[in-house]
Design an enzyme around this catalytic site. Structure first.
Site, PDB file in Angstrom:
ATOM      1  N   HIS A 182      94.548   1.066  84.618  1.00 27.00           N
ATOM      2  CA  HIS A 182      94.390  -0.502  84.454  1.00 27.00           C
ATOM      3  C   HIS A 182      93.825  -1.101  85.522  1.00 27.00           C
ATOM      4  CE1 HIS A 182      95.936  -4.502  83.476  1.00 27.00           C
ATOM      5  NE2 HIS A 182      96.100  -4.060  82.084  1.00 27.00           N
ATOM      6  N   ASP A 200     102.413   3.811  88.000  1.00 25.30           N
ATOM      7  CA  ASP A 200     102.214   2.517  87.033  1.00 25.30           C
ATOM      8  C   ASP A 200     102.891   3.152  85.592  1.00 25.30           C
ATOM      9  OD1 ASP A 200     101.520   0.778  84.996  1.00 25.30           O
ATOM     10  OD2 ASP A 200      99.504   0.860  85.401  1.00 25.30           O
ATOM     11  N   GLN A 260     103.306   1.599  80.598  1.00 23.21           N
ATOM     12  CA  GLN A 260     103.329   2.335  79.094  1.00 23.21           C
ATOM     13  C   GLN A 260     104.373   3.177  79.047  1.00 23.21           C
ATOM     14  OE1 GLN A 260     101.671   0.612  76.751  1.00 23.21           O
ATOM     15  NE2 GLN A 260     100.579  -0.747  77.996  1.00 23.21           N
TER      16      GLN A 260
END
Lengths: 149, 429
Positions: B141, B218, B221
């Protein structure tokens, strides 16, 4: 269904069979505009006819959704071989129509009035205006070139 | 199939009771962008404001005590959710800020070291030299890409990345060739927000730690969708957002190893994050306060803790199983549709619920518009992962993401909406 308001047949025709698509060489100004939220992009060129400064040639190449593609095709129909003044007026009318501050003006916008339904969908207004903003940017740059020449 | 009782869950989400576009049932398939909020979360925030509101960590009055207690209790609940110690959780505005907090630790350590300023013990590992390397992947992202590009521009470090295979997975062969002794940090997603791919964190950690590099994960999600335990993962940092896991907007989390957080210079500075202040210099508080300048988002923390409690009551293993079942069903249904191509792994192995696809001869924006007309709310565009679109030669995709309040009928609505788009645009299939 509201969809037909936005995707009028005339819009889909321009989308499937765009007018004037393709870049030229030796132009007065070339800009590249993107819609950063969706990735739609257009390269738009203007060339002021040296014999007739009121004749401004428009060329472009683009990729994106049906609205942005159709809008560029309509822009070509309306502004190719027109003066910068005519073009600026058309851009103002298109923006006002999208902001719903003005009724569609067919004399100025031609098939562009079919884009009026887009104004109902704020997320898509940018798609419709992408090519018009690119033309305005390019026209201003070309004019600047002209005055420096 | 191991589906949750979707009707019962959906009844907790007031917004799912509304209609859209002239009376259509709302089919919300955009939880990957932000999830909806159950009444329990909204009530927790409201109760904080109605009964306990005060600026936390300030003042000695009763409300300040209660607000501080609510805020720090929320931190404990959220820490336990990911198997962390309470003081190793830093609250940020969102996950983007959490990642920037780490990238700026590198920048600030480098700048201060260059000027001979004092730094916390252990800060040397955040000091970058020209030619040091930062590694990301091609499926990041923008939030886990742009901050590292900026860090490289400012320090002379070099950005490298791990590529992707044609079937939407990380190219693990690149781990060997890209990582080396100059690699300072590997910043990588646990689950791609566009492809749905779940990465093998163990392999990444082994390779990174093998060359002495840190690992930032990250987890935007993953934390909302599967059990996540920081100790089991073996990473050094994880960043995630509250609003994608039923929590309020405006709060994200950074977890870091205690010794690393302690070694990092501050990012945003001001009130609350100090130890002592004089006119010409200041010293800084211990983590997590060192990284929480200003009056913090207590109500959002309380709301996020309520979201954690809500998810815990269901069980993250059941959340994961539910989404896995829906994803398998969606991959099958979309995979069977003529003129529809899935961008990302086609099988549900190591795969989360983000299902991106393109429809032949219809731009994703136009697909999304027709779906919207049917009440099916999906994301269209590049999903803040533009390089992934380039990698697979598509200008954009349409993306459906599923969560605990989605059922089979929502996938069916998606399929029938895509068929409507094909009919509307006269695409013969």
């Amino acid at each position: 269904m509201k969809l037909e308001n936005m995707y009028q047949e005339i819009i889909l025709d321009h989308y499937r069979h765009p007018h004037g698509k393709g870049l030229r060489e030796n132009v007065d100004a070339q800009v590249h505009h993107v819609n950063p939220t969706c990735g739609d992009e257009i390269t738009l060129q203007v060339t002021i006819d040296p014999e007739n400064p009121d004749r401004v040639i428009v060329s472009y190449d683009n990729q994106g959704c049906s609205i942005s593609q159709a809008s560029a095709s309509i822009l070509f129909d309306q502004l190719n071989n027109q003066s910068i003044q005519t073009g600026m007026t058309a851009v103002d009318h298109m923006v006002a129509m999208m902001q719903r501050t003005e009724e569609p003006n067919e004399d100025v916008l031609g098939d562009g009035i079919a884009l009026v339904g887009v104004a109902q969908y704020p997320a898509r207004v940018k798609c419709a205006l992408l090519s018009w903003m690119a033309w305005k940017d390019a026209a201003i740059q070309a004019q600047g070139e002209e005055s420096h020449a | 199939m191991t589906l949750l009782d979707v009707a019962r869950i959906a009844a907790d989400f007031p917004i799912l009771g509304r209609t859209v576009r002239d009376g259509q049932r709302l089919v919300y398939l955009d939880s990957g962008a932000t999830s909806q909020k159950p009444r329990q979360v909204l009530d927790a925030e409201r109760e904080f404001y109605e009964k306990h509101n005060a600026a936390v960590h300030r003042g000695a009055h009763q409300l300040a005590e209660e607000a501080t207690d609510a805020f720090e209790s929320a931190r404990l609940t959220i820490a336990q959710f990911v198997g962390a110690q309470t003081d190793d959780i830093v609250f940020t505005k969102n996950a983007t800020e959490a990642i920037n907090l780490v990238s700026y630790a590198f920048l600030n350590a480098t700048l201060k070291a260059g000027r001979g300023m004092s730094l916390p013990d252990g800060a040397q590992r955040f000091v970058l030299a020209e030619g040091d390397e930062i590694v990301v992947s091609e499926m990041e992202h923008h939030a886990n890409l742009v901050p590292w590009q900026e860090l490289c521009d400012k320090t002379g470090a070099v950005l490298k990345w791990i590529g992707l295979t044609d079937d939407g997975r990380l190219n693990y062969n690149d781990l060997e060739t890209v990582l080396n002794s100059r690699t300072k940090i590997v910043a990588i997603t646990q689950q791609s927000n566009l492809l749905g791919t779940i990465n093998d964190v163990g392999a990444i950690v082994a390779a990174a730690h093998g060359v002495g590099a840190l690992v930032l994960l990250d987890a935007c999600q993953s934390v909302p969708h599967m059990p996540v335990d920081v100790a089991a993962l073996g990473v050094d940092f994880i960043a995630w957002s509250g609003h994608k896991m039923l929590g309020p907007l405006g709060i994200g989390c950074l977890w870091g190893r205690a010794e690393l957080l302690a070694a990092m210079p501050p990012f945003i500075t001001g009130g609350s994050m100090i130890e002592t202040v004089q006119m010409d210099r200041s010293t800084f508080a211990l983590p997590p306060k060192r990284f929480e300048a200003g009056v913090p988002m207590a109500a959002q923390a309380v709301g996020l803790a309520a979201a954690v409690n809500y998810l815990n009551a269901i069980g993250m293993d059941k959340v994961q199983a539910h989404e896995h079942a829906l994803t398998s069903y969606a991959l099958g249904a979309l995979g069977d549709m003529p003129g529809v191509r899935i961008i990302g792994p086609l099988d549900s192995r190591d795969r989360g619920s983000a299902v991106s696809f393109v429809v032949d001869d219809i731009h994703p924006h136009d697909v999304g518009q027709v779906l919207d007309e049917h009440g099916v709310e999906v994301r269209v565009g590049h999903h803040c992962a533009w390089p992934v679109c380039r990698r697979y030669s598509v200008p954009a995709t349409t993306r459906a993401t599923f969560y605990i309040y989605n059922g089979i009928e929502d996938v069916d609505a998606l399929v029938s909406g895509i068929q409507s788009a094909q009919q509307f645009f006269g695409v013969s299939v």
